[in-house]
Design an enzyme around this catalytic site. Sequence first.
Site, short mmCIF file in Angstrom:
data_model
loop_
_atom_site.label_atom_id
_atom_site.label_comp_id
_atom_site.label_asym_id
_atom_site.label_seq_id
_atom_site.Cartn_x
_atom_site.Cartn_y
_atom_site.Cartn_z
N LYS A 208 6.99 40.49 -35.57
CA LYS A 208 8.22 40.31 -35.14
C LYS A 208 8.80 41.25 -33.55
CE LYS A 208 11.02 42.71 -38.40
NZ LYS A 208 10.92 42.05 -39.65
N SER B 120 5.25 43.55 -40.83
CA SER B 120 5.75 42.43 -40.61
C SER B 120 6.85 43.19 -39.76
CB SER B 120 6.96 42.59 -42.31
OG SER B 120 8.41 43.12 -41.91
N HIS C 133 12.28 49.57 -32.17
CA HIS C 133 12.94 49.39 -33.90
C HIS C 133 13.03 50.66 -34.88
CE1 HIS C 133 12.63 46.48 -36.69
NE2 HIS C 133 11.64 47.20 -37.43
N ARG D 22 9.01 39.51 -51.21
CA ARG D 22 8.52 40.75 -51.38
C ARG D 22 9.46 41.96 -51.79
NH1 ARG D 22 7.50 43.08 -45.58
NH2 ARG D 22 6.80 44.24 -46.52
N ASP E 184 7.57 36.00 -41.66
CA ASP E 184 8.35 37.12 -41.36
C ASP E 184 9.16 36.91 -42.32
OD1 ASP E 184 8.15 39.92 -42.05
OD2 ASP E 184 10.25 39.66 -40.64
#
Length: 464
Positions: A187, A183, A82, A168, A161
């Site tokens: 995931k 967050s 990620h 947000r 999320d």
Amino acid sequence: MHIVDLIAAKRDGRSISSNDMHELILGYTATDIPDYQMAAFLMAGYLRGFSYEETVSLTDAMLASGEQLDLSQLSGPTVDKHSTGGVGDSTTLVVAPLAAELGMQMIKLSGRGLGFTGGTLDKLEAIPGMRTNLTTKELIAQVDRIGLAVCAQTDNLDPADRAMYALRDVTATVGNTALIASSIMSKKLAGGAHAILLDVKVGSGAFMKTVSDARELAEVCVALGTTSGRATRALVTDMSQPLADTVGNAIEVREAIEVLRGDRRSRFVELCLDLVGHLAALSGVAPDAETGRARAAQALSSGAGLDRFRRLVEAQGGDPRVVEDMSLLPSAPIAHDIRAPHSAWLATVDAEAIGRASGALGAGRETLGAAIDAAVGLALDVKIGDRVHGGEVIGRVLARTEDAARVGEHAVLDALAWSAQPVDAPPLIHDVIERAKQDRAASMSRSRLKDGADADVLAPAAVT
Ligand code: URA
């Protein structure tokens, strides 16, 4: 649980129990708690910060809000990577096929671009026919067959999320380390992979603007992953300039294919090899990151990585001929050169401004769901520390109209600062975080008990 009491507790710096956090997050996901109360809670948390324990319960609650991928049918090792987001960051397109080539099974659930950052799904969809909305069944079957899949996360995965991130985004509460870490990690944990590698970006084109904030985010993410039983590691990497030489969608796919063909050497290629090396070490397919990197370099030079990319495209309905014939990718009618204003060394780049310039051409979106133009984008052929001669071509704008091209050119030139003196290139990797910082978590809790104050919580980071 009275939501108003929870908001007041956070506002006054008192901690939220794990039970209350679960009720809050699950209640919000079920739409029992309205946006305005969640927004108030998020802002209180943004300003007051969250303790490590609260960050753990926030992550667990978000994870519990939806389904978790069950990868037990796969022989493994299953891996995920990620990036926290940046400009010209198309590492997935190169890393995923190389990782698969080394024997890893890569399940990459990716996102779309928003604001100045690009998104892997938008880039892949520049390839004619390419599908990114695989069902869980299709995803697992494909990974079993060819070792990788790159697709959108299903609606049932971490719905908390999705709802909270959208809120947000419009309430100026993105930039808090605990909120970002929970967050990302909820995931990633829901994605089911055993090994998780995080590429935490820092610099002018990243959410995190300072190395210390990026390191803190990396440490918290690694702690969250490790305590959940996943092999987790983070690299803190440079985003003080676009990573690759191109920014856009089809143009980034073109560059990734050139890299996989072995036609390019650059910081982008170096980082891709490092990421595969660390993934290999983390998943156990190589004894260490150096050995993994060397094998990745071999898979690149032999053309095996390119072949694996071709199979990925074919498996997801894309036209595999794109690998040989890049004229099949969308192309813009105008290609306008950008020239160096004078002879000098490139000193700094406002990478966020470059990302916004690409977005303004049509390659990005400001609101979720907006359409993008896959053909337009930018190339910037110079990196910090390079010396150029006045009038030399340093990049290109791909645009729909001459006017748009000129606006893009000015935006790029405004984003560059020059020096009459030599300038050092910034490091590509600032740090490798391998250890869960339990000691940090423990010391946070202790200092809160001792001082009776929230001095050591995860407060707002230097994030835009
Ligand atoms: N990326 C995420 O997935 N979540 C955040 O909150 C910020 C960046």
